[in-house]
Scaffold this active site. Sequence first.
Site, PDB file in Angstrom:
ATOM      1  N   ASP A  49     -11.349  46.419  37.024  1.00  0.00           N
ATOM      2  CA  ASP A  49     -10.790  45.350  36.190  1.00  0.00           C
ATOM      3  C   ASP A  49     -11.336  43.979  36.592  1.00  0.00           C
ATOM      4  O   ASP A  49     -10.573  43.039  36.832  1.00  0.00           O
ATOM      5  CB  ASP A  49      -9.254  45.329  36.299  1.00  0.00           C
ATOM      6  CG  ASP A  49      -8.626  46.679  36.058  1.00  0.00           C
ATOM      7  OD1 ASP A  49      -9.103  47.394  35.166  1.00  0.00           O
ATOM      8  OD2 ASP A  49      -7.646  47.016  36.758  1.00  0.00           O
ATOM      9  N   GLU A 248      -5.666  47.247  25.527  1.00  0.00           N
ATOM     10  CA  GLU A 248      -5.445  46.530  26.776  1.00  0.00           C
ATOM     11  C   GLU A 248      -6.609  45.559  27.007  1.00  0.00           C
ATOM     12  O   GLU A 248      -7.452  45.365  26.152  1.00  0.00           O
ATOM     13  CB  GLU A 248      -5.350  47.516  27.952  1.00  0.00           C
ATOM     14  CG  GLU A 248      -6.585  48.370  28.146  1.00  0.00           C
ATOM     15  CD  GLU A 248      -6.441  49.377  29.282  1.00  0.00           C
ATOM     16  OE1 GLU A 248      -5.426  49.347  29.984  1.00  0.00           O
ATOM     17  OE2 GLU A 248      -7.367  50.189  29.448  1.00  0.00           O
ATOM     18  N   GLU A 382     -23.624  35.552  56.387  1.00  0.00           N
ATOM     19  CA  GLU A 382     -22.648  36.545  56.813  1.00  0.00           C
ATOM     20  C   GLU A 382     -23.233  37.948  56.651  1.00  0.00           C
ATOM     21  O   GLU A 382     -23.853  38.253  55.629  1.00  0.00           O
ATOM     22  CB  GLU A 382     -21.369  36.416  55.998  1.00  0.00           C
ATOM     23  CG  GLU A 382     -20.663  35.079  56.163  1.00  0.00           C
ATOM     24  CD  GLU A 382     -20.302  34.775  57.601  1.00  0.00           C
ATOM     25  OE1 GLU A 382     -19.729  35.655  58.275  1.00  0.00           O
ATOM     26  OE2 GLU A 382     -20.596  33.660  58.064  1.00  0.00           O
ATOM     27  N   GLU A 520     -34.417  10.216  58.088  1.00  0.00           N
ATOM     28  CA  GLU A 520     -33.081  10.323  58.635  1.00  0.00           C
ATOM     29  C   GLU A 520     -32.088   9.617  57.714  1.00  0.00           C
ATOM     30  O   GLU A 520     -32.342   8.508  57.226  1.00  0.00           O
ATOM     31  CB  GLU A 520     -33.018   9.693  60.032  1.00  0.00           C
ATOM     32  CG  GLU A 520     -33.937  10.343  61.053  1.00  0.00           C
ATOM     33  CD  GLU A 520     -33.507  11.750  61.419  1.00  0.00           C
ATOM     34  OE1 GLU A 520     -32.306  12.070  61.229  1.00  0.00           O
ATOM     35  OE2 GLU A 520     -34.356  12.521  61.914  1.00  0.00           O
ATOM     36  N   TYR A 544     -17.449  11.402  51.323  1.00  0.00           N
ATOM     37  CA  TYR A 544     -16.192  12.061  50.980  1.00  0.00           C
ATOM     38  C   TYR A 544     -15.936  12.083  49.486  1.00  0.00           C
ATOM     39  O   TYR A 544     -15.635  13.134  48.915  1.00  0.00           O
ATOM     40  CB  TYR A 544     -15.031  11.351  51.673  1.00  0.00           C
ATOM     41  CG  TYR A 544     -13.689  11.962  51.358  1.00  0.00           C
ATOM     42  CD1 TYR A 544     -13.267  13.124  51.992  1.00  0.00           C
ATOM     43  CD2 TYR A 544     -12.851  11.385  50.424  1.00  0.00           C
ATOM     44  CE1 TYR A 544     -12.045  13.693  51.697  1.00  0.00           C
ATOM     45  CE2 TYR A 544     -11.623  11.946  50.115  1.00  0.00           C
ATOM     46  CZ  TYR A 544     -11.221  13.101  50.758  1.00  0.00           C
ATOM     47  OH  TYR A 544     -10.022  13.663  50.455  1.00  0.00           O
ATOM     48  N   TRP A 624     -12.686  18.087  51.828  1.00  0.00           N
ATOM     49  CA  TRP A 624     -13.777  18.191  52.782  1.00  0.00           C
ATOM     50  C   TRP A 624     -14.612  16.926  52.812  1.00  0.00           C
ATOM     51  O   TRP A 624     -14.676  16.161  51.862  1.00  0.00           O
ATOM     52  CB  TRP A 624     -14.679  19.388  52.486  1.00  0.00           C
ATOM     53  CG  TRP A 624     -14.998  19.627  51.055  1.00  0.00           C
ATOM     54  CD1 TRP A 624     -14.512  20.615  50.268  1.00  0.00           C
ATOM     55  CD2 TRP A 624     -15.881  18.870  50.216  1.00  0.00           C
ATOM     56  NE1 TRP A 624     -15.009  20.514  49.005  1.00  0.00           N
ATOM     57  CE2 TRP A 624     -15.845  19.456  48.938  1.00  0.00           C
ATOM     58  CE3 TRP A 624     -16.675  17.748  50.397  1.00  0.00           C
ATOM     59  CZ2 TRP A 624     -16.583  18.979  47.861  1.00  0.00           C
ATOM     60  CZ3 TRP A 624     -17.417  17.260  49.336  1.00  0.00           C
ATOM     61  CH2 TRP A 624     -17.365  17.876  48.091  1.00  0.00           C
TER      62      TRP A 624
END
Length: 635
Positions: A49, A248, A382, A520, A544, A624
């Site tokens: 689903d 459905e 990962e 930089e 930010y 963040w």
Amino acid sequence: MFKKLSSLLLSLTLLLSCLSLTSAYAANSSIAKIPGNSNPLMDHKLGADPFALTYNGRVYVYMSSDAYVYNSNGTIKDNDYSALNKINVISSADMVNWTDHGSIPVAGYNNANNGAGIAKWASLSWAPSVAKKTINGKDKFFLYFGNGASGIGVLTSDTPIGPWSDPLGKALVTLNTPGMSGVTWLFDPAVLVDDDGTGYLYMGGGIPNNSDPAIIANPKTARVIRLGADMTSVNGSAVMIDAPYMFEDSGIHKYNGKYYYSYCMNFSGTHPAAYPAGEIGYMVSSSPMGPFTYAGHFLKNPGAFFGSGGNNHHAVFNFNNQWYVVYHAQTVSQALLGSGKGYRSPHINKLFYNADGTIQEVQGNMVGVSQIANLNPYNRTEAETIGWNAGIATEVSQATGGPFNNMDVTNISNGDWVAVGNADFGSSGAKSFKANVASVVGGSIEIRLDSPTGTLVGTLNVPSTGGTQNWQELSTTVSNATGVHKVFFVFTGSSASSLFNFDYWQFSQNSSTSNGTRIEVEDMTIGGPYGGKVSSPFNGGVFYANNDYASYNQYFAFSTHTFSLRGASSNTSTARVDLQINGTTVGSFYFTGTTPTVQTLSNVSHATGPVEVKLIVTTDNGTWDVYVDYLEYTN
């Protein structure tokens, strides 16, 4: 997980026992997702689903937690859906390599999910859908699910992967909700956040009387209801969608200003050709609340493509200006068991529109879609980011530094492997490889290109670390890894037990021989409401708010360069920084997690001569900071 089902996989076990226990050339085989194909999306676990959410350059797929259910004698019985009390989540930036984010333990009634269930009132969590809405300047995520067929619940989160909470402590929609009378199965939600920020929830299904041809043709069991501004309340009464032969699987998407409601047609009775049984039909409206007009069908029952039929469930989504449909089919279970037995796995294929707005028939297949972006092997990746695999499983990990609900690759035996597609090592190539591993037994990771028996470019020896969750970062040298390749991590070892667990990996790059120039960020002009300089985690800039930026003036003699940006997010969220040249956005960099990484945009076309180069934050979820170290470009 699948490889460990010894009672059903005796023939497979006997076959593998004939292979050498010491050579990587005895590499085991994948179950259903063959290297080079993109379907199913995964074959180390199941998922049914499916629903897709696109966010910050990634596709997130949420699924019912299909899992094998056993008879008392240990054999697998037909799926009875009793295990569907969690939501499985995977995500991808390239449509081939999918990161396993584990399961959301949704249902909590009667100690479901071993007491960890989030919705204490719910006993099941079927057919999820997820939406993002910006509320008070922050991105919020809302997960809707069916408590079996008796009602719709909602969870909330600040990220697409959690942590999730239950804001209501009860169902959001029940049969007592105004307008829900006459719905047979109150499940299968689909959510749409319209351009004006208003949310709509679609749901329902079933046939009140499957012996009455008129009711079969017009069950009148689909509903849509307007959500409140908070997305966790409803506004007004539900409206009936008169979907012909409704069974459905409500779906909703918007294309060219029109609203497309799609659903699985029922299997009962005799159907006219325009309403084929078990296929996905769709209706169109100029309003999200309807009325909708039937327009046709676009996805056959999975049995037409893969042999095993059963129910049909889908979601339509757009990613990088291409339309897709995600759906399920019994491909993994069929390959593993010889019969699907009702256990389902997610697939994606492209979806196309005709000039008049009608949808073309989708061609379901195992080839799937092409990888749309190369993977950067010089970023931390990962281990549970998997294009293809053989023999492994995943589990919740205790290793630090990963995403929320961090997973690791486990159940690793000799000859097992995981692989990623289209990793771009560049012309200078890789010089070393590191991995985070944990082991009692130990073994090796052979790094091979393009196949499990392909060119060996390095071997990482894994000793015992003192435990399966005692993590240690190890490294080894790498040679002859240049250009774009599939990368196979082939696991070897002499022990008959699980060799080790695998958390993440990362290559380091040889010094480039190209004419590279580094600027930089602390030397650029930094502006915006909250832009500033930082000295940690490096000397650079911090951004930010929306439109915080760093810029400088540059002369480009050539119109194509490769740009690399080193940066990090302040937490596990994903931060986005756009690269603009003379006011035109030429690409975006994405940073996930607090570990600094280098993100690369290859072969970027841009204006020449004297230009302004600007790094600008274009999305702000208020949770963040973005830290940026330097920008580097090469010819």
